[in-house]
Design a protein around this motif. Structure first.
Motif, mmCIF file in Angstrom:
data_model
loop_
_atom_site.group_PDB
_atom_site.id
_atom_site.type_symbol
_atom_site.label_atom_id
_atom_site.label_comp_id
_atom_site.label_asym_id
_atom_site.label_seq_id
_atom_site.Cartn_x
_atom_site.Cartn_y
_atom_site.Cartn_z
ATOM 1 N N PHE A 71 0.830 -1.210 0.000
ATOM 2 C CA PHE A 71 0.000 0.000 0.000
ATOM 3 C C PHE A 71 0.860 1.252 0.000
ATOM 4 O O PHE A 71 0.564 2.223 -0.686
ATOM 5 C CB PHE A 71 -0.936 0.018 1.204
ATOM 6 C CG PHE A 71 -2.165 -0.825 1.038
ATOM 7 C CD1 PHE A 71 -3.023 -0.631 -0.035
ATOM 8 C CD2 PHE A 71 -2.478 -1.805 1.954
ATOM 9 C CE1 PHE A 71 -4.159 -1.397 -0.199
ATOM 10 C CE2 PHE A 71 -3.603 -2.584 1.806
ATOM 11 C CZ PHE A 71 -4.442 -2.387 0.732
ATOM 12 N N VAL A 72 1.942 1.243 0.775
ATOM 13 C CA VAL A 72 2.840 2.397 0.826
ATOM 14 C C VAL A 72 3.463 2.643 -0.539
ATOM 15 O O VAL A 72 3.600 3.785 -0.976
ATOM 16 C CB VAL A 72 3.915 2.205 1.916
ATOM 17 C CG1 VAL A 72 5.016 3.233 1.790
ATOM 18 C CG2 VAL A 72 3.281 2.286 3.287
ATOM 19 N N PHE A 73 3.826 1.576 -1.232
ATOM 20 C CA PHE A 73 4.395 1.723 -2.569
ATOM 21 C C PHE A 73 3.419 2.428 -3.499
ATOM 22 O O PHE A 73 3.785 3.359 -4.222
ATOM 23 C CB PHE A 73 4.782 0.353 -3.130
ATOM 24 C CG PHE A 73 5.296 0.405 -4.533
ATOM 25 C CD1 PHE A 73 6.560 0.892 -4.805
ATOM 26 C CD2 PHE A 73 4.504 -0.011 -5.584
ATOM 27 C CE1 PHE A 73 7.038 0.966 -6.096
ATOM 28 C CE2 PHE A 73 4.963 0.053 -6.880
ATOM 29 C CZ PHE A 73 6.234 0.535 -7.139
ATOM 30 N N PHE A 74 2.161 2.019 -3.472
ATOM 31 C CA PHE A 74 1.161 2.652 -4.329
ATOM 32 C C PHE A 74 0.857 4.085 -3.894
ATOM 33 O O PHE A 74 0.658 4.968 -4.735
ATOM 34 C CB PHE A 74 -0.116 1.822 -4.380
ATOM 35 C CG PHE A 74 0.019 0.572 -5.202
ATOM 36 C CD1 PHE A 74 0.297 0.652 -6.553
ATOM 37 C CD2 PHE A 74 -0.100 -0.677 -4.618
ATOM 38 C CE1 PHE A 74 0.447 -0.495 -7.318
ATOM 39 C CE2 PHE A 74 0.040 -1.826 -5.373
ATOM 40 C CZ PHE A 74 0.317 -1.738 -6.718
ATOM 41 N N ILE A 75 0.825 4.330 -2.591
ATOM 42 C CA ILE A 75 0.594 5.689 -2.103
ATOM 43 C C ILE A 75 1.718 6.607 -2.553
ATOM 44 O O ILE A 75 1.481 7.749 -2.962
ATOM 45 C CB ILE A 75 0.444 5.696 -0.571
ATOM 46 C CG1 ILE A 75 -0.872 5.039 -0.163
ATOM 47 C CG2 ILE A 75 0.511 7.116 -0.015
ATOM 48 C CD1 ILE A 75 -1.006 4.801 1.318
ATOM 49 N N MET A 76 2.960 6.125 -2.501
ATOM 50 C CA MET A 76 4.087 6.955 -2.923
ATOM 51 C C MET A 76 4.046 7.219 -4.430
ATOM 52 O O MET A 76 4.405 8.311 -4.879
ATOM 53 C CB MET A 76 5.401 6.295 -2.519
ATOM 54 C CG MET A 76 5.615 6.324 -1.022
ATOM 55 S SD MET A 76 7.136 5.555 -0.517
ATOM 56 C CE MET A 76 8.269 6.886 -0.851
ATOM 57 N N ALA A 77 3.592 6.245 -5.214
ATOM 58 C CA ALA A 77 3.475 6.462 -6.656
ATOM 59 C C ALA A 77 2.406 7.512 -6.963
ATOM 60 O O ALA A 77 2.618 8.408 -7.798
ATOM 61 C CB ALA A 77 3.146 5.142 -7.354
ATOM 62 N N VAL A 78 1.277 7.433 -6.270
ATOM 63 C CA VAL A 78 0.213 8.427 -6.463
ATOM 64 C C VAL A 78 0.669 9.790 -5.968
ATOM 65 O O VAL A 78 0.384 10.825 -6.597
ATOM 66 C CB VAL A 78 -1.089 7.971 -5.758
ATOM 67 C CG1 VAL A 78 -2.116 9.077 -5.721
ATOM 68 C CG2 VAL A 78 -1.644 6.732 -6.444
ATOM 69 N N ALA A 79 1.406 9.835 -4.859
ATOM 70 C CA ALA A 79 1.897 11.106 -4.328
ATOM 71 C C ALA A 79 2.897 11.755 -5.283
ATOM 72 O O ALA A 79 2.912 12.986 -5.423
ATOM 73 C CB ALA A 79 2.534 10.889 -2.958
ATOM 74 N N ALA A 80 3.713 10.944 -5.951
ATOM 75 C CA ALA A 80 4.656 11.504 -6.927
ATOM 76 C C ALA A 80 3.909 12.138 -8.098
ATOM 77 O O ALA A 80 4.276 13.228 -8.565
ATOM 78 C CB ALA A 80 5.601 10.421 -7.418
#
Length: 113
Positions: free
Chosen positions: A74-83
């Protein structure tokens, strides 16, 4: 004889979960205060990112303590969306600055119809 360092999960589990909760809460509260009190759009944007990182810290901490990798995914996907959010948000802020010569949120509020 040289002593080897323990693997990462053992090091993370050596820190109590309460410490992660306190740190994450402090980061999130700082982010909320930044969003509510600042008038500069870039500072507000950074405060929102700080709140996202506080949530990521909690997901990683709980994932580590439960020995489940789903929180890290989930953190990986959140960081991709945040980028992607940072790229789009900064582009919008740059375009607003080019047109109005300010990034003050109070002035931008006057641009409503």
């Amino acid at each position: 004889m040289m002593q080897q360092t323990p693997p990462i999960p053992e090091i993370i589990q050596a820190i109590p979960l309460q410490s992660y909760l306190i740190l994450s809460t402090a980061l999130f509260v700082i982010g909320i205060i930044g969003v509510l009190t600042r008038r500069n759009a870039i500072v507000i944007f950074m405060s929102i990112e700080l709140m996202l990182n506080a949530a990521n810290l909690l997901l990683i901490a709980f994932s580590s303590y439960k020995s489940d990798a789903s929180g890290q995914v989930f953190v990986f996907f959140i960081m991709a969306v945040a980028a992607a959010e940072v790229a789009v948000g900064l582009a919008i802020i740059v375009m607003i600055y080019r047109n109005t010569r300010t990034i003050d949120v109070g002035f931008l509020n006057k641009l409503k119809w």
